[in-house]
Design an enzyme around this catalytic site. Sequence first.
Site, mmCIF file in Angstrom:
data_model
loop_
_atom_site.group_PDB
_atom_site.id
_atom_site.type_symbol
_atom_site.label_atom_id
_atom_site.label_comp_id
_atom_site.label_asym_id
_atom_site.label_seq_id
_atom_site.Cartn_x
_atom_site.Cartn_y
_atom_site.Cartn_z
ATOM 1 N N SER A 185 62.550 17.534 38.806
ATOM 2 C CA SER A 185 62.557 18.186 40.147
ATOM 3 C C SER A 185 63.822 19.294 40.442
ATOM 4 O O SER A 185 64.926 18.603 40.492
ATOM 5 C CB SER A 185 62.374 17.585 41.293
ATOM 6 O OG SER A 185 62.191 18.167 42.618
ATOM 7 N N HIS B 147 59.473 20.517 37.870
ATOM 8 C CA HIS B 147 58.836 20.343 39.055
ATOM 9 C C HIS B 147 59.321 21.298 40.152
ATOM 10 O O HIS B 147 60.774 21.264 40.253
ATOM 11 C CB HIS B 147 58.781 19.075 39.439
ATOM 12 C CG HIS B 147 57.898 18.659 40.542
ATOM 13 N ND1 HIS B 147 56.471 18.500 40.425
ATOM 14 C CD2 HIS B 147 58.275 18.315 41.869
ATOM 15 C CE1 HIS B 147 56.078 18.015 41.540
ATOM 16 N NE2 HIS B 147 57.264 18.206 42.510
ATOM 17 N N ASP C 278 59.450 22.298 44.195
ATOM 18 C CA ASP C 278 58.946 21.758 45.353
ATOM 19 C C ASP C 278 59.088 23.089 46.243
ATOM 20 O O ASP C 278 60.217 23.443 46.481
ATOM 21 C CB ASP C 278 59.823 20.611 45.992
ATOM 22 C CG ASP C 278 59.556 19.503 45.357
ATOM 23 O OD1 ASP C 278 58.438 19.131 45.318
ATOM 24 O OD2 ASP C 278 60.652 18.802 44.678
ATOM 25 N N MET D 100 58.525 24.376 50.004
ATOM 26 C CA MET D 100 58.551 23.511 51.477
ATOM 27 C C MET D 100 58.844 24.949 52.487
ATOM 28 O O MET D 100 59.511 25.579 52.292
ATOM 29 C CB MET D 100 59.515 22.579 51.642
ATOM 30 C CG MET D 100 59.766 21.468 50.738
ATOM 31 S SD MET D 100 60.693 20.165 50.980
ATOM 32 C CE MET D 100 60.918 19.258 49.509
ATOM 33 N N HIS E 43 54.785 22.430 43.612
ATOM 34 C CA HIS E 43 54.090 21.542 44.631
ATOM 35 C C HIS E 43 54.151 22.053 46.052
ATOM 36 O O HIS E 43 55.533 22.233 46.273
ATOM 37 C CB HIS E 43 54.827 19.919 44.603
ATOM 38 C CG HIS E 43 54.472 19.097 45.517
ATOM 39 N ND1 HIS E 43 55.377 17.983 45.907
ATOM 40 C CD2 HIS E 43 53.483 18.966 46.371
ATOM 41 C CE1 HIS E 43 54.739 17.314 46.834
ATOM 42 N NE2 HIS E 43 53.572 17.838 47.046
ATOM 43 N N MET F 6 54.168 22.049 49.520
ATOM 44 C CA MET F 6 54.193 21.350 50.865
ATOM 45 C C MET F 6 54.311 22.113 52.028
ATOM 46 O O MET F 6 55.429 22.518 52.547
ATOM 47 C CB MET F 6 55.595 20.323 50.848
ATOM 48 C CG MET F 6 55.686 19.265 49.975
ATOM 49 S SD MET F 6 57.105 18.404 49.437
ATOM 50 C CE MET F 6 57.616 19.110 48.150
ATOM 51 N N MET G 7 52.256 10.843 46.544
ATOM 52 C CA MET G 7 53.861 10.617 47.067
ATOM 53 C C MET G 7 54.211 9.318 47.222
ATOM 54 O O MET G 7 53.386 8.426 47.847
ATOM 55 C CB MET G 7 53.901 11.557 48.213
ATOM 56 C CG MET G 7 53.620 12.928 48.196
ATOM 57 S SD MET G 7 54.977 13.729 47.203
ATOM 58 C CE MET G 7 56.304 13.415 47.994
ATOM 59 N N GLY H 167 59.152 16.077 52.107
ATOM 60 C CA GLY H 167 60.094 16.867 52.743
ATOM 61 C C GLY H 167 61.399 16.882 52.320
ATOM 62 O O GLY H 167 62.341 17.889 52.402
ATOM 63 N N PHE H 168 61.956 15.954 51.745
ATOM 64 C CA PHE H 168 63.532 15.532 51.197
ATOM 65 C C PHE H 168 63.595 14.657 49.962
ATOM 66 O O PHE H 168 62.803 13.865 49.861
ATOM 67 C CB PHE H 168 64.383 14.913 52.220
ATOM 68 C CG PHE H 168 64.381 15.666 53.618
ATOM 69 C CD1 PHE H 168 65.454 16.820 53.607
ATOM 70 C CD2 PHE H 168 63.513 15.810 54.617
ATOM 71 C CE1 PHE H 168 65.534 17.553 54.904
ATOM 72 C CE2 PHE H 168 63.377 16.457 55.787
ATOM 73 C CZ PHE H 168 64.380 17.372 55.788
ATOM 74 N N GLY H 169 64.562 15.074 49.413
ATOM 75 C CA GLY H 169 64.785 14.476 48.033
ATOM 76 C C GLY H 169 65.794 13.240 48.231
ATOM 77 O O GLY H 169 66.448 13.387 49.416
ATOM 78 N N GLY H 170 65.918 12.396 47.260
ATOM 79 C CA GLY H 170 66.792 11.482 47.402
ATOM 80 C C GLY H 170 66.371 10.192 48.351
ATOM 81 O O GLY H 170 67.277 9.226 48.494
ATOM 82 N N ASP I 259 55.566 11.230 42.684
ATOM 83 C CA ASP I 259 56.914 11.964 43.299
ATOM 84 C C ASP I 259 57.588 11.331 44.284
ATOM 85 O O ASP I 259 56.987 11.044 45.288
ATOM 86 C CB ASP I 259 56.177 13.482 43.410
ATOM 87 C CG ASP I 259 57.436 14.109 44.212
ATOM 88 O OD1 ASP I 259 58.639 13.895 43.849
ATOM 89 O OD2 ASP I 259 57.236 15.507 44.486
ATOM 90 N N GLY I 260 58.731 10.914 44.015
ATOM 91 C CA GLY I 260 59.539 10.060 45.182
ATOM 92 C C GLY I 260 60.476 9.000 44.626
ATOM 93 O O GLY I 260 59.563 7.821 44.282
ATOM 94 N N GLY I 261 61.582 9.032 44.542
ATOM 95 C CA GLY I 261 62.343 7.666 44.353
ATOM 96 C C GLY I 261 62.226 7.393 42.823
ATOM 97 O O GLY I 261 62.409 6.112 42.716
ATOM 98 N N SER J 53 66.839 13.289 41.720
ATOM 99 C CA SER J 53 68.195 12.770 41.663
ATOM 100 C C SER J 53 68.559 12.056 40.535
ATOM 101 O O SER J 53 69.614 12.070 39.832
ATOM 102 C CB SER J 53 68.384 11.901 42.797
ATOM 103 O OG SER J 53 68.240 12.504 44.152
#
Length: 221
Positions: A8, A31, A33, A35, A64, A66, A135, A140-143, A173-175, A196
């Site tokens: 991402s 990827h 994002d 937003m 993606h 959002m 998700m 909304g936010f990375g990390g 997607d996420g973590g 990340s």
Amino acid sequence: MGIQIAPSILAADFARLSEEATAVSNADWLHVDVMDNHFVPNLTLGMPVVESLAKATDMPLDCHLMIEDPDRWAPGYVEAGASSVTFHIEACRAPIRTAREIRAKGARAAMALKPATPIEPYEDLLGELDMILIMTVEPGFGGQKFLDVCVPKIRRTRQLLDKHGLDLWIEIDGGVSADTIERCAEAGADVFVAGSAVYAADDPNAMVEQLRGLAEQSAGR
């Protein structure tokens, strides 16, 4: 279908996006994002940046969205150069029409679900799609920290696809990291967005390969 890794660029250096795309040259997708600070509480990049990225890299772009009103905007991202466009079902008013418009323009159509959104009410839509994005953090936010509560939904989604004999990809997607990717692959995911974990690594390409290997081993591929 094999395991696919999609770094991402939300975690990349926005001042060096072309170079950051090259840094993950052995990934399967890039990827992106998008937003709008309405559907999610963050503002990132939009169609002009996607268009520039598409000219700067040969890697297919996985966009993606959002954003609010994806029915209106999604087809334009295909025209800008996206190879896959994902809309959030929570924001989409006409998901079948939107998916068909994305596909008609030559891209893969995907539906995204927030962590608390179940897959079961959308079982009848699956045949209109090429991918489901689950998700594993709040968008909304990375990390953010991976939400284990989403793993059973990955498993249920794979069971639904098997039930109908559908060859859709399941993207998460996420973590996503070396600590979390294995349980998701075992549950049935095959496309992994990692921000990340990849871009904070000393060697992003090496991290892509590490993640791919872990997922392949857990998926038995």
